[in-house]
Design a protein around this motif. Structure first.
Motif, PDB file in Angstrom:
ATOM      1  N   LYS A 123      39.074  69.055  57.762  1.00  0.00           N
ATOM      2  CA  LYS A 123      39.798  67.973  57.096  1.00  0.00           C
ATOM      3  C   LYS A 123      39.744  66.737  57.994  1.00  0.00           C
ATOM      4  O   LYS A 123      39.545  66.830  59.206  1.00  0.00           O
ATOM      5  N   LYS A 125      41.197  62.284  57.806  1.00  0.00           N
ATOM      6  CA  LYS A 125      41.883  61.284  56.999  1.00  0.00           C
ATOM      7  C   LYS A 125      41.300  59.906  57.299  1.00  0.00           C
ATOM      8  O   LYS A 125      40.807  59.653  58.395  1.00  0.00           O
ATOM      9  N   SER A 126      41.388  59.049  56.287  1.00  0.00           N
ATOM     10  CA  SER A 126      40.874  57.694  56.465  1.00  0.00           C
ATOM     11  C   SER A 126      41.871  56.886  57.286  1.00  0.00           C
ATOM     12  O   SER A 126      43.043  57.262  57.415  1.00  0.00           O
ATOM     13  N   THR A 130      44.217  58.159  53.478  1.00  0.00           N
ATOM     14  CA  THR A 130      43.724  59.089  52.462  1.00  0.00           C
ATOM     15  C   THR A 130      43.212  60.359  53.130  1.00  0.00           C
ATOM     16  O   THR A 130      42.437  60.291  54.084  1.00  0.00           O
ATOM     17  N   PHE A 132      41.009  63.816  53.211  1.00  0.00           N
ATOM     18  CA  PHE A 132      39.828  64.475  52.657  1.00  0.00           C
ATOM     19  C   PHE A 132      39.873  65.909  53.180  1.00  0.00           C
ATOM     20  O   PHE A 132      39.885  66.129  54.392  1.00  0.00           O
ATOM     21  N   ILE A 135      36.238  70.017  53.859  1.00  0.00           N
ATOM     22  CA  ILE A 135      34.946  69.364  54.056  1.00  0.00           C
ATOM     23  C   ILE A 135      33.944  70.366  54.619  1.00  0.00           C
ATOM     24  O   ILE A 135      34.258  71.130  55.524  1.00  0.00           O
ATOM     25  N   GLU A 144      31.861  59.698  51.704  1.00  0.00           N
ATOM     26  CA  GLU A 144      32.711  59.611  50.516  1.00  0.00           C
ATOM     27  C   GLU A 144      33.176  58.161  50.411  1.00  0.00           C
ATOM     28  O   GLU A 144      32.877  57.338  51.276  1.00  0.00           O
ATOM     29  N   ASP A 146      36.672  55.874  49.973  1.00  0.00           N
ATOM     30  CA  ASP A 146      38.129  55.861  50.014  1.00  0.00           C
ATOM     31  C   ASP A 146      38.629  54.802  49.039  1.00  0.00           C
ATOM     32  O   ASP A 146      38.547  53.611  49.315  1.00  0.00           O
TER      33      ASP A 146
END
Length: 166
Positions: A123, A125-126, A130, A132, A135, A144, A146
């Motif tokens: 996993k 995160k942005s 966000t 994700f 993975i 990806e 965002d």
């Protein structure tokens, strides 16, 4: 007995906190790597796998271990135990400076871990927050978009090494 710390690094574009799905001590995350025999130097042909939640009785002691096996070349026995609580997520800061982040420690007796293979169950995160999840990094990258942050996100140039820890 030698302790090896699995260290990971990557280029993170608009991302931070790369780690196993349930954190660095995820009991179900599978670590894949090859083993090099400490006696004859033979490296296993296939990756072996270990998880925190699966243990087997140690062949040379009273405690359990996460992996116990014989070298196929010289028949010497060895084992690998995982030591939780030492890992950290790979952050944007690590990525920007090219530094490695510690992920998991392995207590190895008779073997040396080599060639960690990135797989699924990660996993990240942005930088906008966000998440994700789940993975798959077995192809060596992830990309990806965002929508919240309105920017592309990407993981690339994955690297791993095992450092000896005193």
């Amino acid at each position: 007995m030698v302790n090896y710390m699995l260290m990971i690094s990557a280029e993170l574009d608009n991302l931070t906190d790369l780690q196993p799905q349930d954190g660095c001590n995820d009991p179900n995350f599978t670590y894949y790597f090859k083993l090099k025999c400490g006696n004859c130097g033979e490296v296993t042909q296939k990756e072996t796998c270990v998880t925190l939640n699966e243990t087997v009785p140690s062949t040379k002691g009273k405690s359990d271990t996460h992996l116990a096996q014989k070298c196929k070349f010289c028949s010497r026995e060895g084992n690998v135990s995982m030591i939780a609580g030492r890992g950290l997520p790979l952050t944007q800061e690590h990525a920007e400076t090219g530094k490695f982040a510690p992920l998991m420690m392995f207590d190895c007796r008779g073997y040396e871990p080599v060639d960690f293979a990135f797989g699924s169950g990660w996993k990240v995160k942005s930088i906008e927050g966000t998440s994700f999840n789940d993975i798959d990094l077995s192809e060596g990258e992830f990309s990806e978009y965002d929508e919240k942050g309105e920017c592309p996100v990407m993981i690339s140039n994955l690297r791993a090494k095992f450092d000896v820890v005193k």
